[in-house]
Design a protein around this motif. Structure first.
Motif, PDB file in Angstrom:
ATOM      1  N   LEU A  90       0.835  -1.200   0.000  1.00  7.03           N
ATOM      2  CA  LEU A  90       0.000   0.000   0.000  1.00  7.03           C
ATOM      3  C   LEU A  90       0.872   1.253   0.000  1.00  7.03           C
ATOM      4  N   SER A  91       1.909   1.277   0.823  1.00 12.04           N
ATOM      5  CA  SER A  91       2.817   2.427   0.853  1.00 12.04           C
ATOM      6  C   SER A  91       3.457   2.656  -0.510  1.00 12.04           C
ATOM      7  N   GLN A  92       3.884   1.574  -1.134  1.00  7.92           N
ATOM      8  CA  GLN A  92       4.509   1.704  -2.453  1.00  7.92           C
ATOM      9  C   GLN A  92       3.501   2.198  -3.491  1.00  7.92           C
ATOM     10  N   ALA A  93       2.268   1.725  -3.403  1.00  7.87           N
ATOM     11  CA  ALA A  93       1.230   2.177  -4.334  1.00  7.87           C
ATOM     12  C   ALA A  93       0.963   3.679  -4.166  1.00  7.87           C
ATOM     13  N   ILE A  94       0.969   4.147  -2.930  1.00  6.82           N
ATOM     14  CA  ILE A  94       0.758   5.573  -2.678  1.00  6.82           C
ATOM     15  C   ILE A  94       1.881   6.385  -3.315  1.00  6.82           C
ATOM     16  N   VAL A  95       3.118   5.946  -3.139  1.00  7.78           N
ATOM     17  CA  VAL A  95       4.259   6.663  -3.710  1.00  7.78           C
ATOM     18  C   VAL A  95       4.235   6.581  -5.236  1.00  7.78           C
ATOM     19  N   THR A  96       3.932   5.405  -5.771  1.00  8.57           N
ATOM     20  CA  THR A  96       3.974   5.184  -7.218  1.00  8.57           C
ATOM     21  C   THR A  96       2.810   5.842  -7.949  1.00  8.57           C
ATOM     22  N   TYR A  97       1.620   5.794  -7.380  1.00  5.15           N
ATOM     23  CA  TYR A  97       0.425   6.284  -8.074  1.00  5.15           C
ATOM     24  C   TYR A  97      -0.181   7.537  -7.440  1.00  5.15           C
ATOM     25  N   GLY A  98      -0.203   7.595  -6.113  1.00  2.00           N
ATOM     26  CA  GLY A  98      -0.865   8.700  -5.426  1.00  2.00           C
ATOM     27  C   GLY A  98      -0.127  10.020  -5.560  1.00  2.00           C
ATOM     28  N   LEU A  99       1.172  10.013  -5.308  1.00  2.01           N
ATOM     29  CA  LEU A  99       1.924  11.265  -5.376  1.00  2.01           C
ATOM     30  C   LEU A  99       1.961  11.843  -6.793  1.00  2.01           C
ATOM     31  N   PRO A 100       2.157  11.029  -7.837  1.00  2.00           N
ATOM     32  CA  PRO A 100       2.068  11.595  -9.193  1.00  2.00           C
ATOM     33  C   PRO A 100       0.668  12.135  -9.518  1.00  2.00           C
ATOM     34  N   PHE A 101      -0.380  11.477  -8.997  1.00  2.04           N
ATOM     35  CA  PHE A 101      -1.740  12.001  -9.198  1.00  2.04           C
ATOM     36  C   PHE A 101      -1.837  13.403  -8.620  1.00  2.04           C
ATOM     37  N   LEU A 102      -1.344  13.595  -7.406  1.00  6.47           N
ATOM     38  CA  LEU A 102      -1.414  14.918  -6.785  1.00  6.47           C
ATOM     39  C   LEU A 102      -0.665  15.948  -7.622  1.00  6.47           C
ATOM     40  N   ASP A 103       0.496  15.591  -8.128  1.00 10.36           N
ATOM     41  CA  ASP A 103       1.253  16.519  -8.978  1.00 10.36           C
ATOM     42  C   ASP A 103       0.500  16.834 -10.267  1.00 10.36           C
ATOM     43  N   SER A 104      -0.215  15.844 -10.809  1.00 17.46           N
ATOM     44  CA  SER A 104      -0.941  16.058 -12.070  1.00 17.46           C
ATOM     45  C   SER A 104      -2.123  17.002 -11.904  1.00 17.46           C
ATOM     46  N   CYS A 105      -2.561  17.227 -10.672  1.00 16.61           N
ATOM     47  CA  CYS A 105      -3.728  18.077 -10.417  1.00 16.61           C
ATOM     48  C   CYS A 105      -3.360  19.547 -10.272  1.00 16.61           C
TER      49      CYS A 105
END
Length: 174
Positions: A90-105
């Motif tokens: 879950l932590s890796q998924a947040i770093v891999t997918y969640g943080l780039p999503f936030l940057d894309s917004c």
């Protein structure tokens, strides 16, 4: 894994304020399903206009966009339950997918798209108000006013009041 990215823990929420945004990673726990993460952001400039236009006790949109981590991974809902590798995955998924999503917004055009720019039908007042304020910030005054025109007849009075208050704040005609 979130502390190096500037997040601070507050209960099950990890929050950071950066570049005019408040980002949140929320760990959602269910005794039946396990644990998942919700990734959210709030554009503080959009939020300030919204709060300036409507009373503080009115219903609102605390986070402008919230998405489950599974939607970002593969468009399915992922929960980790009784899995020894779950916290790491879950932590890796947040770093891999969640943080780039936030940057894309960050770009206003991307925010307008997430609020439904180009959609003619109202899905809910929160999205329309967010869209109108975002378009206004982009300099698209006529499109911002058009986004708030003709609210559905079934809209709750409290939301109709907010739509009208934002219309006035944005300088939309009667």
């Amino acid at each position: 894994m979130l502390q190096p990215a500037g997040f601070t823990r507050n209960g099950r929420n990890w929050i950071r304020i950066r570049d005019g945004f408040e980002d949140c990673v929320n760990l959602q726990v269910s005794s039946r399903a396990g644990t998942t993460a919700n990734i959210s952001y709030k554009d503080l400039a959009t939020d300030a206009i919204w709060n300036e236009a409507v009373p503080p006790d009115a219903p609102g949109l605390y986070y402008h966009a919230t998405v489950r981590i599974g939607q970002l991974m593969d468009r399915t809902d992922h929960w980790w339950r009784r899995d020894p590798n779950g916290p790491r995955e879950l932590s890796q998924a947040i770093v891999t997918y969640g943080l780039p999503f936030l940057d894309s917004c960050r770009p206003l055009a991307n925010q307008a798209a997430s609020f439904g720019r180009g959609e003619t039908k109202w899905f809910n007042a929160r999205l329309r108000i967010g869209l109108a304020i975002t378009l206004y910030r982009m300099g698209e005054h006529d499109e911002a006013c058009a986004a708030l025109a003709n609210p559905p007849k079934h809209l709750l009075p409290s939301w109709l009041e907010q739509v009208e208050a934002v219309r006035l704040r944005l300088g939309c005609g009667g």
